[in-house]
Design an enzyme around this catalytic site. Structure first.
Site, PDB file in Angstrom:
ATOM      1  N   SER A 211       0.850  -1.198   0.000  1.00 41.93           N
ATOM      2  CA  SER A 211       0.000   0.000   0.000  1.00 41.93           C
ATOM      3  C   SER A 211       0.888   1.253   0.000  1.00 41.93           C
ATOM      4  O   SER A 211       1.676   1.432  -0.917  1.00 41.93           O
ATOM      5  CB  SER A 211      -0.962  -0.047   1.184  1.00 41.93           C
ATOM      6  OG  SER A 211      -2.005   0.877   1.029  1.00 41.93           O
ATOM      7  N   GLU A 325      -9.262  -5.435  -4.086  1.00 40.03           N
ATOM      8  CA  GLU A 325      -8.692  -4.204  -3.531  1.00 40.03           C
ATOM      9  C   GLU A 325      -9.797  -3.181  -3.248  1.00 40.03           C
ATOM     10  O   GLU A 325      -9.666  -2.329  -2.367  1.00 40.03           O
ATOM     11  CB  GLU A 325      -7.674  -3.603  -4.508  1.00 40.03           C
ATOM     12  CG  GLU A 325      -6.448  -4.463  -4.774  1.00 40.03           C
ATOM     13  CD  GLU A 325      -5.413  -4.402  -3.666  1.00 40.03           C
ATOM     14  OE1 GLU A 325      -5.656  -3.746  -2.639  1.00 40.03           O
ATOM     15  OE2 GLU A 325      -4.348  -5.026  -3.846  1.00 40.03           O
ATOM     16  N   HIS A 414      -7.677  -5.722   0.270  1.00 38.40           N
ATOM     17  CA  HIS A 414      -6.442  -4.944   0.375  1.00 38.40           C
ATOM     18  C   HIS A 414      -5.687  -5.333   1.640  1.00 38.40           C
ATOM     19  O   HIS A 414      -6.262  -5.395   2.721  1.00 38.40           O
ATOM     20  CB  HIS A 414      -6.815  -3.453   0.418  1.00 38.40           C
ATOM     21  CG  HIS A 414      -5.652  -2.527   0.429  1.00 38.40           C
ATOM     22  ND1 HIS A 414      -4.739  -2.472  -0.601  1.00 38.40           N
ATOM     23  CD2 HIS A 414      -5.248  -1.604   1.339  1.00 38.40           C
ATOM     24  CE1 HIS A 414      -3.829  -1.550  -0.326  1.00 38.40           C
ATOM     25  NE2 HIS A 414      -4.114  -1.022   0.849  1.00 38.40           N
TER      26      HIS A 414
END
Length: 503
Positions: A211, A325, A414
């Site tokens: 990320s 995601e 995610h």
């Protein structure tokens, strides 16, 4: 009798020395670590730069002060100033502080002469939160695979990314912002100077992150400060080349000045005089979000343009993203996932390009909307990074698509891959991990360890992972209970997103 006593004494001395706490000598002083049961030695809370407080708030990181004697490195240093934003973050550090520029080293080396490969991992958290103490990033498991592993703290949010006209004026580079990225570069310089003391090879450093940590890897690959400080890169979900492109310096300065005005501290002197906790509290206001910027110094110009011109670090890259995601409701809101509602949502998002979007994201509506949400968030930017690097670097590039959900979850959301890749499933007690989860984790960790050691994830007993190619039809590795090589089936997504990026 004397002889027996002497033998007893000498054996006692040997036993004591055999169990002496492990030590390493850095350029700033000696540190004493902790020998773990696995045979790995952990050194926690080592300062790699001076505390960025007082007049050093919003300045490039300065060298850490030297210390005398031996510093105990048996606990994590404080995490950088942040609000409790993400419920999946678990910290083992002692609270928050501006004095937070610490790193942690896990090493399997028994001698400084071993010259083992090195992994430096940057945490995620939107450049707003995160910490090197989080159990999902713990380095012991990767170190047990023969890799000296580090996590590093870097400044976040307003402390790490505030741009302001007065800050740019006082800077020798006439720029501001990106202090968190400068911290990462300073940590990499520390690694170059000191990692040999922990049995690491400074010429075999791989940087990695997820990320915001992955955005950071893409940034360090074009940061002149980091040139020559690493030999490989791993990115998990995200880059500066996507729809969240860094704002130009002038726009970031304007936003920073607006924030300062809004909290009643318009001048730099007033901002620096504010207690850190008060600054932090002001981040609760709407729109108070700080991010990496195109400052002309750390990020010299558009990341897209720099990668297209081949100006990034010429190192092997392994990168990819997860199947969930985003969430279809980010596209459809509370509307039912029907063709009509999807068409209406696309019309609202893309206007006269809605038909092209519908063609690119066809098939099952819920799945198509999920994939579009994922691409708008982070998928497209990660694809763009991989594609650009494959085109211009001349170095091997490996792409993955991670599809294994955590137990009980709908999809591979995610950040869920982190614990699998770093071998840290046992540290997360929230989920009932199965034998299949542990098998996938062992496989992923081996792929990552191989890449860190050789620049190639492949090895004995693993499904073959081919190099990615630029353009359409790239080969990639789908990571799941049964991992397999596939040909990209999402080319239409990125052709569409590219057309939008050029508009």
């Amino acid at each position: 009798m004397k002889k027996a006593g002497l033998l007893l004494l000498s054996s006692t001395v040997f036993a004591l020395s055999a169990h002496a706490a492990p030590k390493a000598t850095t350029a700033t002083g000696a540190v004493e670590g902790v020998a773990e049961a696995s045979g790995v030695t952990a050194y926690k809370g080592i300062p790699y730069a001076a505390a960025p407080v007082g007049q050093l708030r919003w300045k490039a990181p300065q060298p850490a002060a030297k210390w005398k004697g031996t510093r105990k490195a048996d606990h994590f240093g404080a995490r950088c100033m942040q609000l409790p934003l993400f419920d999946d973050m678990v910290f083992r550090s002692d609270g928050v502080s501006e004095d937070c520029l610490f790193l942690n080293v896990w090493t399997p080396a028994k001698s400084p002469k071993e010259k083992l490969p090195v992994l430096v991992y940057f945490y995620g958290g939107g450049f707003a939160a995160g910490d090197g103490s989080e159990p999902r990033y713990d380095g012991e498991s990767m170190a047990a695979k023969g890799v000296v592993t580090l996590t590093i703290n870097y400044r976040l949010n307003v402390f790490g990314f505030l741009a302001h006209p007065e800050l740019s004026k006082e800077s020798p580079h006439h720029t501001s912002g990106n202090y968190g990225l400068m911290d990462q570069a300073a940590a990499l310089l520390w690694v170059k100077k000191n990692i040999a003391a922990f049995g690491g090879d400074p010429t075999r450093v791989t940087i990695a992150g997820e990320s915001a940590g992955s955005f950071s890897v893409s940034a360090q690959m074009i940061n002149p400060q980091s040139k020559g400080l690493f030999a490989g890169a791993i990115g998990e979900s995200g880059s500066l080349l996507g729809l969240m492109a860094p704002a130009p310096l002038a726009a970031a300065e304007q936003a920073g000045a607006g924030f300062a005005q809004g909290i009643g501290a318009p001048t730099l002197a007033e901002l620096r005089a504010l207690p850190a906790t008060q600054l932090l509290e002001n981040l609760k206001k709407p729109g108070a979000w700080f991010f990496a910027i195109q400052d002309g110094y750390v990020v010299p110009r558009s990341p897209v343009a720099m990668y297209a011109a081949g100006e990034q670090a010429k190192v092997p890259l392994l990168a990819g993203w997860n199947s969930y995601e985003g969430h279809y409701k980010q596209i459809l809101g509370e509307a039912e996932p029907t063709s009509e509602n999807f068409a209406a949502a696309l019309q609202k998002l893309y206007g006269d390009q809605a038909a092209a979007a519908q063609q690119a994201y066809s098939g099952d509506v819920k799945q198509a909307a999920t994939e579009l949400a994922s691409d708008r968030f982070i998928g497209y930017g990660t694809w763009k990074w991989i594609d650009s690097h494959a085109r211009t670097s001349g170095k091997p590039t490996y792409r993955y698509y991670y599809t294994r959900p955590r137990p009980g979850q709908e999809g591979a959301n995610h950040s869920v891959e982190i614990e699998y890749a770093l071998g840290n499933l046992p540290g997360n007690k929230v989920y009932a991990w199965s034998a299949e989860d542990y098998a996938l984790s062992a496989q992923m960790q081996t792929y990552f360890a191989n890449f860190i050691k050789t620049g190639n994830p492949n090895g004995a007993g693993l499904p073959e992972w081919p190099q990615a190619s630029a353009g359409m039809g790239s080969r990639l590795m789908q990571l799941d209970v049964v991992s397999k090589t596939i040909t990209a089936s999402d080319d239409a997504h990125y052709q569409f997103q590219e057309s939008q990026a050029k508009r």
